[in-house]
Design a protein around this motif. Structure first.
Motif, short mmCIF file in Angstrom:
data_model
loop_
_atom_site.label_atom_id
_atom_site.label_comp_id
_atom_site.label_asym_id
_atom_site.label_seq_id
_atom_site.Cartn_x
_atom_site.Cartn_y
_atom_site.Cartn_z
N ASP A 158 -23.02 -42.36 -23.96
CA ASP A 158 -21.98 -42.98 -23.13
C ASP A 158 -22.02 -44.49 -23.37
OD1 ASP A 158 -20.21 -43.92 -21.17
OD2 ASP A 158 -20.74 -42.29 -19.80
N PRO A 159 -21.31 -44.96 -24.41
CA PRO A 159 -21.37 -46.39 -24.78
C PRO A 159 -20.92 -47.33 -23.67
CG PRO A 159 -20.34 -45.08 -26.52
CD PRO A 159 -20.47 -44.18 -25.32
N SER A 160 -20.23 -46.82 -22.65
CA SER A 160 -19.77 -47.70 -21.57
C SER A 160 -20.94 -48.35 -20.83
CB SER A 160 -18.91 -46.92 -20.57
OG SER A 160 -19.67 -45.92 -19.92
N ILE A 161 -22.16 -47.81 -21.00
CA ILE A 161 -23.33 -48.37 -20.33
C ILE A 161 -23.59 -49.81 -20.78
CG2 ILE A 161 -24.98 -47.58 -22.09
CD1 ILE A 161 -25.59 -47.81 -18.28
N LEU A 162 -23.09 -50.19 -21.95
CA LEU A 162 -23.29 -51.56 -22.45
C LEU A 162 -22.67 -52.59 -21.52
CD1 LEU A 162 -22.63 -50.90 -26.25
CD2 LEU A 162 -24.83 -51.47 -25.19
N ALA A 163 -21.69 -52.17 -20.71
CA ALA A 163 -21.07 -53.09 -19.76
C ALA A 163 -22.05 -53.53 -18.67
CB ALA A 163 -19.84 -52.44 -19.13
N ALA A 164 -23.17 -52.79 -18.51
CA ALA A 164 -24.15 -53.12 -17.47
C ALA A 164 -24.83 -54.46 -17.70
CB ALA A 164 -25.20 -52.01 -17.39
N ILE A 165 -24.64 -55.04 -18.88
CA ILE A 165 -25.20 -56.37 -19.13
C ILE A 165 -24.55 -57.40 -18.21
CG2 ILE A 165 -23.54 -57.01 -20.93
CD1 ILE A 165 -27.31 -57.86 -20.86
#
Length: 639
Positions: free
Chosen positions: A208-215
């Motif tokens: 789930d690449p959207s996890i990168l937004a957690a930065i």
């Protein structure tokens, strides 16, 4: 004899860190930091995200919002607390290249004066909380690694506790042999561990690449704003991701500032971030894997090898904390916060390789008790954060005094720089305080007991010093009296140890009173502890002739050095003072202490101080004096 502190020349700026002699030496040091400095924080991914999400869910289901919020909070804790506070700022507050809680206390005392009780108290609290950390780290780290076996097969569940106990007993049993031979492997093994963690996270980001937004920090802020008490409990668990950050500062003397900074920014931080992001992506794709998201990052065929690797990594992390406990004990003894203890050197080449039998035994007992009481890493997680957050708050407060009075920054600049760190640390401390009923009481209890011991020892030695001084004879007055009435002289030299060079040592007075003799050469020797970690040999010894065959000698040692009187006398010989150590007698006063109803402390504290004094190791061994040359003279004192 009690060592006393002396001030060193004051500097307005933080000491410059010496550069590495050559590139290969720099990279060897950088590799070495991975095992010693980053071993603890490198094992946090085993449990930090899992415990944070368990606290956030509070028994319910894990939601996407929770995963984004917790991953964001962990990443920003690593960036703000570890990177900005420690790596870029606190590492500048070194004392001749050394760091750590008691080093910061020594710097603050140098700036504010030794009579400022709040500085000494902060140092005691920081040191006491470190011992709490040193008890919990081996227990939670080894348990969390061995628990990985239950992911491979639930049948292993009954073996987790006994296997953890066997590993911990073995770890503490080998301490007396030293770790110099195996320590060279710590860095490379931990480097492989970090790379494997990064790979495990990296291959799951695609889940789930959207996890990168957690930065983005907004996810963490929104999570805290919308989850009330559960958010605070989760914040306390998030702090598990930065446990071990104090090691960056404490181990600076072994590796230097630049290798520690390079290792963090170049390898450790990227690997940790990738692993936490990968765990987050895994849970977004399958929330059911919350039982152990770290080990479930890896395919079945790699699971048992990773459990083995994790166990080795946690043993290395535990070793670093145990070594730190030995070092802080040595510093506390030198700074007058604890009674003398037996200290053994386990390496002829590494000056930091020491072993303190009494501390090793006490740590082992406390660690095993914790494992049996709490039984799992999840239960221990409640106790973990409080010790570390407390130490970080203490570090921030003492750092304020250093930058304001030692670095000569303006008051408002000092406040503006330190306040954000202190606010964040205090918020984490408050969040961890919510876990006091579930286990957070343990490090508080250990810390409170140790602070009580340190306060009692410090106060008792001061009362003892003041009481004995009232009955003492000024040294110069005694020498004048002896010039008028000469006692019988015997050949050789006599060295009288004393904590106060201005008065005649009790052993000298008793020798004159009972034996009615005086040696041809008489040295009144005082050993002092400097605010610096180490003292150069050319500044080690100062000698002052007092006339009539008397000399006053002061030996100064750093708070990270072991006093060695024969070595100091050898330095004295180079300065022209001739003597034969085999024709020299060392006179040491052995005090028999009795409690007094009218003493300066409550009666129960008198008894505690007396028991501490009885437990102190022999002055002969502590100062490394040849045993065949020592004469002990007993005196009785009430406190």
């Amino acid at each position: 004899m009690t060592a006393t502190a002396s001030s060193q020349p004051r500097s307005a700026e933080p000491a410059a860190q010496p550069g590495p002699p050559h590139a290969s030496g720099f990279w060897i040091l950088t590799l070495g930091t991975l095992g010693v400095v980053y071993g603890d924080i490198g094992t946090s991914p085993l449990y930090a995200l899992k415990e944070s999400l368990a606290a956030a869910a509070a028994g319910g289901a894990v939601t996407r919002e929770m995963v984004f919020g917790i991953v964001s909070l962990i990443l920003w804790a690593l960036i703000f607390i570890v990177t900005i506070k420690y790596v870029l700022f606190i590492l500048r507050a070194d004392n001749n290249g050394e760091g750590g809680t008691l080093t910061l206390m020594a710097l603050a005392q140098r700036a504010m004066g030794h009579n400022v009780m709040v500085i000494a108290l902060l140092g005691m609290i920081g040191a006491a909380l470190f011992y709490g950390d040193a008890i919990i780290t081996p227990a939670i780290s080894v348990l969390s690694a061995v628990e990985g076996l239950t992911v491979a097969s639930p049948a292993f569940e009954h073996y987790v506790l006994p296997l953890s106990i066997v590993i911990l007993v073995g770890l503490f049993a080998v301490q007396s042999h030293g770790t110099a031979r195996v320590a060279a492997w710590f860095g490379p093994i931990t480097a492989v561990w970090f790379v494997l963690m990064a790979l495990g996270g990296l291959i799951h980001i695609a889940d789930d690449p959207s996890i990168l937004a957690a930065i983005s920090p907004t996810y963490g802020i929104v999570f805290l704003a919308t989850h009330g008490t559960a958010g605070l409990f989760a914040l306390g668990a998030v702090f598990l991701a930065v446990t071990g950050a104090e090691a960056l500062y404490a181990d600076m003397g072994h590796f230097g500032r630049r290798p520690i900074q390079t290792a963090w920014l170049g390898l450790v931080l990227p690997c940790l971030a990738l692993n936490y992001i990968g765990q987050g992506a895994l849970l977004l794709a399958d929330p059911g894997k919350i039982e152990n998201p770290f080990f479930l990052l890896y395919p079945d065929w790699a699971l048992l090898p990773m459990v083995g690797m994790a166990t080795v990594a946690t043993i290395i992390a535990s070793q670093a904390v145990i070594t730190g406990a030995f070092s802080i004990t040595q510093q506390a003894i030198q700074l007058g916060l604890l009674p003398r203890m037996e200290i053994r050197w386990t390496s002829e080449t590494e000056k930091g390789q020491i072993y303190v039998p009494k501390i090793n035994f006490l740590l082992l007992g406390a660690v095993l008790l914790l494992v049996v009481m709490f039984k799992s890493s999840s239960a221990l997680a409640h106790a973990y954060g409080l010790a570390v957050t407390g130490t970080m708050v203490v570090t921030a407060i003492m750092a304020f005094f250093v930058v304001w009075r030692f670095w000569k920054w303006s008051l408002w600049t000092s406040v503006a720089v330190i306040a954000p760190f202190l606010v964040v640390d205090t918020i984490f401390l408050a969040a961890n305080a919510l876990k006091i009923p579930q286990g957070g009481w343990m490090p508080l209890l250990v810390g409170a007991l140790l602070v009580l011991l340190m306060l009692t020892w410090r106060r008792g030695t001061r009362i003892l010093f003041d009481k004995t001084r009232k009955a003492d004879v000024p040294l110069l007055e005694l020498i004048s009296m002896l010039q008028k009435s000469q006692p019988h002289r015997v050949k050789g030299a006599a060295v009288f140890l004393t904590s106060d060079p201005e008065v005649a040592p009790a052993a000298l007075l008793h020798n004159l009173k009972h034996n009615k003799i005086l040696h041809e050469r008489n040295v009144v020797l005082t050993v002092k502890t400097a605010d610096a970690p180490r003292v150069a040999d050319d500044e080690r010894v100062r000698i002052e002739p007092l006339g009539d065959s008397f000399w006053r000698v002061t030996m100064t040692y750093g708070y990270m050095e072991a006093p060695n009187i024969p070595h100091g006398l050898a330095v004295l010989r180079k300065q022209g003072f001739k003597f034969d150590i085999m024709a020299t007698s060392f006179f040491v006063s052995r005090r028999s202490i009795r409690p007094s109803v009218q003493g300066g402390m409550p009666f129960w504290q008198d008894k505690l101080f007396i028991s501490l004094a009885k437990s102190a190791s022999d002055a002969t061994d502590f100062f490394q004096i040849p045993t065949g040359r020592v004469v002990e003279v007993g005196t009785q004192v009430t406190v």
